[in-house]
Write an enzyme that holds these catalytic residues in place. Structure first.
Site, PDB file in Angstrom:
ATOM      1  N   CYS A 141       0.513  -1.677   9.082  1.00 51.22           N
ATOM      2  CA  CYS A 141      -0.048  -1.998   7.771  1.00 51.22           C
ATOM      3  C   CYS A 141      -0.289  -3.502   7.714  1.00 51.22           C
ATOM      4  O   CYS A 141       0.655  -4.283   7.840  1.00 51.22           O
ATOM      5  CB  CYS A 141       0.968  -1.546   6.714  1.00 51.22           C
ATOM      6  SG  CYS A 141       0.546  -2.006   5.037  1.00 51.22           S
TER       7      CYS A 141
ATOM      8  N   CYS B 186      -2.441 -11.772  -4.223  1.00 53.09           N
ATOM      9  CA  CYS B 186      -3.462 -10.851  -4.712  1.00 53.09           C
ATOM     10  C   CYS B 186      -3.777 -11.197  -6.160  1.00 53.09           C
ATOM     11  O   CYS B 186      -2.903 -11.602  -6.920  1.00 53.09           O
ATOM     12  CB  CYS B 186      -2.967  -9.408  -4.638  1.00 53.09           C
ATOM     13  SG  CYS B 186      -4.264  -8.201  -5.032  1.00 53.09           S
TER      14      CYS B 186
ATOM     15  N   CYS C  72      -1.846  -5.626 -10.502  1.00 57.87           N
ATOM     16  CA  CYS C  72      -1.363  -4.270 -10.786  1.00 57.87           C
ATOM     17  C   CYS C  72       0.113  -4.321 -11.198  1.00 57.87           C
ATOM     18  O   CYS C  72       0.918  -5.004 -10.561  1.00 57.87           O
ATOM     19  CB  CYS C  72      -1.533  -3.372  -9.564  1.00 57.87           C
ATOM     20  SG  CYS C  72      -3.256  -3.156  -9.072  1.00 57.87           S
TER      21      CYS C  72
ATOM     22  N   GLY D 210      -2.823  -7.997  -0.671  1.00 54.92           N
ATOM     23  CA  GLY D 210      -4.206  -8.342  -0.957  1.00 54.92           C
ATOM     24  C   GLY D 210      -5.133  -7.174  -1.173  1.00 54.92           C
ATOM     25  O   GLY D 210      -4.794  -6.020  -0.924  1.00 54.92           O
ATOM     26  N   GLU D 211      -6.317  -7.480  -1.677  1.00 59.44           N
ATOM     27  CA  GLU D 211      -7.361  -6.479  -1.918  1.00 59.44           C
ATOM     28  C   GLU D 211      -8.447  -6.684  -0.856  1.00 59.44           C
ATOM     29  O   GLU D 211      -9.243  -7.625  -0.938  1.00 59.44           O
ATOM     30  CB  GLU D 211      -7.918  -6.649  -3.345  1.00 59.44           C
ATOM     31  CG  GLU D 211      -9.155  -5.849  -3.645  1.00 59.44           C
ATOM     32  CD  GLU D 211      -9.121  -4.392  -3.178  1.00 59.44           C
ATOM     33  OE1 GLU D 211      -8.164  -3.653  -3.482  1.00 59.44           O
ATOM     34  OE2 GLU D 211     -10.076  -3.989  -2.477  1.00 59.44           O
TER      35      GLU D 211
ATOM     36  N   SER E 257      -6.900   3.591  -4.448  1.00 58.57           N
ATOM     37  CA  SER E 257      -5.708   3.655  -5.282  1.00 58.57           C
ATOM     38  C   SER E 257      -6.124   4.013  -6.690  1.00 58.57           C
ATOM     39  O   SER E 257      -6.558   3.158  -7.452  1.00 58.57           O
ATOM     40  CB  SER E 257      -4.988   2.306  -5.267  1.00 58.57           C
ATOM     41  OG  SER E 257      -4.712   1.924  -3.948  1.00 58.57           O
ATOM     42  N   LEU E 258      -6.015   5.282  -7.022  1.00 59.05           N
ATOM     43  CA  LEU E 258      -6.501   5.755  -8.315  1.00 59.05           C
ATOM     44  C   LEU E 258      -5.410   5.592  -9.380  1.00 59.05           C
ATOM     45  O   LEU E 258      -5.609   4.941 -10.385  1.00 59.05           O
ATOM     46  CB  LEU E 258      -6.941   7.211  -8.193  1.00 59.05           C
ATOM     47  CG  LEU E 258      -7.964   7.666  -9.200  1.00 59.05           C
ATOM     48  CD1 LEU E 258      -9.257   6.865  -9.070  1.00 59.05           C
ATOM     49  CD2 LEU E 258      -8.254   9.146  -9.042  1.00 59.05           C
ATOM     50  N   ASN E 259      -4.276   6.221  -9.114  1.00 60.87           N
ATOM     51  CA  ASN E 259      -3.046   5.937  -9.868  1.00 60.87           C
ATOM     52  C   ASN E 259      -3.010   6.387 -11.319  1.00 60.87           C
ATOM     53  O   ASN E 259      -1.965   6.273 -11.961  1.00 60.87           O
ATOM     54  CB  ASN E 259      -2.682   4.447  -9.814  1.00 60.87           C
ATOM     55  CG  ASN E 259      -2.387   3.993  -8.390  1.00 60.87           C
ATOM     56  OD1 ASN E 259      -2.090   4.822  -7.538  1.00 60.87           O
ATOM     57  ND2 ASN E 259      -2.466   2.715  -8.130  1.00 60.87           N
TER      58      ASN E 259
ATOM     59  N   CYS F 112       5.476   0.555   0.234  1.00 63.96           N
ATOM     60  CA  CYS F 112       4.241   0.273  -0.507  1.00 63.96           C
ATOM     61  C   CYS F 112       4.530  -0.606  -1.705  1.00 63.96           C
ATOM     62  O   CYS F 112       5.406  -0.306  -2.507  1.00 63.96           O
ATOM     63  CB  CYS F 112       3.622   1.557  -1.048  1.00 63.96           C
ATOM     64  SG  CYS F 112       2.987   2.619   0.201  1.00 63.96           S
TER      65      CYS F 112
HETATM   66  N1  SAH Z   1      -5.141  -3.639  -2.761  1.00 65.83           N
HETATM   67  C1  SAH Z   1      -5.202  -2.448  -1.987  1.00 65.83           C
HETATM   68  C2  SAH Z   1      -4.181  -2.367  -0.870  1.00 65.83           C
HETATM   69  C3  SAH Z   1      -2.758  -2.784  -1.178  1.00 65.83           C
HETATM   70  S1  SAH Z   1      -1.766  -1.673  -2.130  1.00 65.83           S
HETATM   71  C4  SAH Z   1      -5.085  -1.234  -2.895  1.00 65.83           C
HETATM   72  O1  SAH Z   1      -4.921  -1.412  -4.095  1.00 65.83           O
HETATM   73  O2  SAH Z   1      -5.207  -0.117  -2.422  1.00 65.83           O
HETATM   74  C5  SAH Z   1      -1.494  -0.297  -1.070  1.00 65.83           C
HETATM   75  C6  SAH Z   1      -1.013   0.948  -1.810  1.00 65.83           C
HETATM   76  O3  SAH Z   1       0.323   0.773  -2.284  1.00 65.83           O
HETATM   77  C7  SAH Z   1      -1.851   1.258  -3.024  1.00 65.83           C
HETATM   78  O4  SAH Z   1      -2.194   2.617  -3.009  1.00 65.83           O
HETATM   79  C8  SAH Z   1      -0.933   0.975  -4.197  1.00 65.83           C
HETATM   80  O5  SAH Z   1      -1.243   1.800  -5.282  1.00 65.83           O
HETATM   81  C9  SAH Z   1       0.425   1.274  -3.592  1.00 65.83           C
HETATM   82  N2  SAH Z   1       1.529   0.580  -4.261  1.00 65.83           N
HETATM   83  C10 SAH Z   1       1.532  -0.686  -4.714  1.00 65.83           C
HETATM   84  N3  SAH Z   1       2.732  -0.990  -5.257  1.00 65.83           N
HETATM   85  C11 SAH Z   1       3.506   0.103  -5.125  1.00 65.83           C
HETATM   86  C12 SAH Z   1       4.864   0.390  -5.453  1.00 65.83           C
HETATM   87  N4  SAH Z   1       5.670  -0.505  -6.031  1.00 65.83           N
HETATM   88  N5  SAH Z   1       5.345   1.626  -5.154  1.00 65.83           N
HETATM   89  C13 SAH Z   1       4.555   2.535  -4.535  1.00 65.83           C
HETATM   90  N6  SAH Z   1       3.276   2.300  -4.193  1.00 65.83           N
HETATM   91  C14 SAH Z   1       2.751   1.103  -4.485  1.00 65.83           C
END
Ligand code: SAH
Length: 339
Positions: A100, A107, A111, A155-156, A209-211, A328
């Site tokens: 990874c 970033c 979020c 980062g994004e 990352s929809l969430n 993550c």
């Molecule tokens: N910026 C990119 C890549 C980094 S985050 C993105 O947003 O996809 C990578 C993944 O980790 C994303 O799917 C994000 O939703 C998830 N993530 C971030 N923080 C997290 C946390 N505290 N617990 C679980 N997943 C998390």
């Protein structure tokens, strides 16, 4: 001094206008064999190596430290030339490893569930700083086969689009490290312009990352929703156009009491209608100072069950390296990591 690790093959060929094949030779030394210095390029004459060394160098970020989780996951930290710290996470699978990588120092997306967000945005990583996260580990551990690369670190990636595309081009080059295009995944919070062109520019796999299934909930978790509302994001996904059997991955971080109800699961199925996707559920990983909570295990399986009843493949992502803040959303480049 120009760092050769920042140049793609085209640029290397342009270094030798009369003998472009020399550019290919340099490319394969730098990225295929990952030599540490120009002096190691033994099919170039000594005079040429000396000439090149006046203008070019091969420079890797400084290796800071490795932390090893009790599940075998490793967090590798590097100090960049301007002192910033970035991290990569190396994860053992059955017969290979997944890596990874980070695409930015910090970033800007903010979020609510992500630890990296708390450090704010510093800058985009250079091509060399992205690629060297891979090359360094390949060199340090020749016995380990790194098969998958995911841009899910700090980062994004789609906000460092040019360098990420260039890095993927290098990593998948037959004269370079030769990664398979299908085994590189770019994960985005939903930056629509980059998402639209990523496949034609790289053929890499895409994860989004929809969430959350509604703008209302998503905005609470991901401020980027204001700029790219779900309707716009889903439209972009609809026109993403992957070859036949490949699927976009939808990532969904489950946060207790925020987006983890049965109703949310049903709503998610509804907004995914017509898309070729698979869903990756990620139970929220807590980090110091965050008020959000991990979901109940029961809520995770109930959410999963609802999705199992839909056309979409679903899996719960196994958390890795949580004890060393390598899971993550737990990367924040702690600078107390000297030595
Ligand atoms: N910026 C990119 C890549 C980094 S985050 C993105 O947003 O996809 C990578 C993944 O980790 C994303 O799917 C994000 O939703 C998830 N993530 C971030 N923080 C997290 C946390 N505290 N617990 C679980 N997943 C998390």
């Amino acid at each position: 001094m120009i760092n050769l690790l920042d140049l793609d093959k085209q640029q290397m060929k342009a270094m030798f206008p009369d003998r472009p094949y020399r550019g290919s030779q340099v490319f394969s030394w730098v990225f295929g064999k990952a030599v540490p210095s120009i002096g190691d390029m033994t099919n170039l004459s000594k005079a040429l190596r000396e000439e090149l060394s006046k203008e070019y160098t091969i420079s890797y970020p400084e290796r800071l430290k490795v932390q090893v989780s009790n599940d075998g996951t490793e967090k590798h930290a590097y100090r960049l030339h301007d002192g910033l710290v970035i991290e990569s996470v190396l994860m053992p699978e059955k017969s290979h490893w997944s890596l990874c990588v980070s695409s930015q120092a910090g970033c800007a997306m903010g979020c609510a569930f992500c630890y990296t967000a708390t450090m704010g945005f510093h800058r985009n990583l250079e091509v060399s700083e992205i690629v060297s996260q891979v090359l360094h580990l390949q060199r340090a551990y020749p016995d380990r086969q790194i098969r998958n690369i995911v841009f899910m670190g700090m980062g994004e990636p789609l906000l460092n689009y040019g360098n990420v595309v260039k890095a993927i081009g290098i990593l998948t080059d037959p004269e370079g490290p030769q990664f398979s295009k299908r085994r590189i995944t770019v994960s985005t919070c939903g930056i629509v312009p980059g998402l639209k062109t990523l496949h034609q520019d790289t053929e890499a796999a895409l994860a989004v990352s929809l969430n959350a299934p509604t703008d209302e909930v998503r905005q609470r978790l991901m401020p980027v929703t204001k700029k790219y509302p779900l309707a716009v994001l889903m439209d972009a996904l609809r026109s993403f156009g992957l070859p036949n059997r490949r699927r976009v991955t939808i990532e969904y971080v489950l946060v207790r009491g925020v987006n983890d109800s049965i109703r949310d699961a049903r709503e998610l199925i509804r907004i995914l209608h017509g898309l070729k996707v698979k869903v990756n559920l990620i139970p929220f990983n807590p980090w110091p100072g965050c008020a959000l909570e991990a979901p109940d295990p029961g809520a995770v399986s109930a959410f999963e069950d609802v999705l199992k009843d839909s056309p979409y493949a679903v899996m719960v992502r196994k958390e890795k390296g949580r004890d060393i803040l390598a899971a993550c959303g737990q990367l924040a480049g702690s600078t107390d990591s000297g030595g």
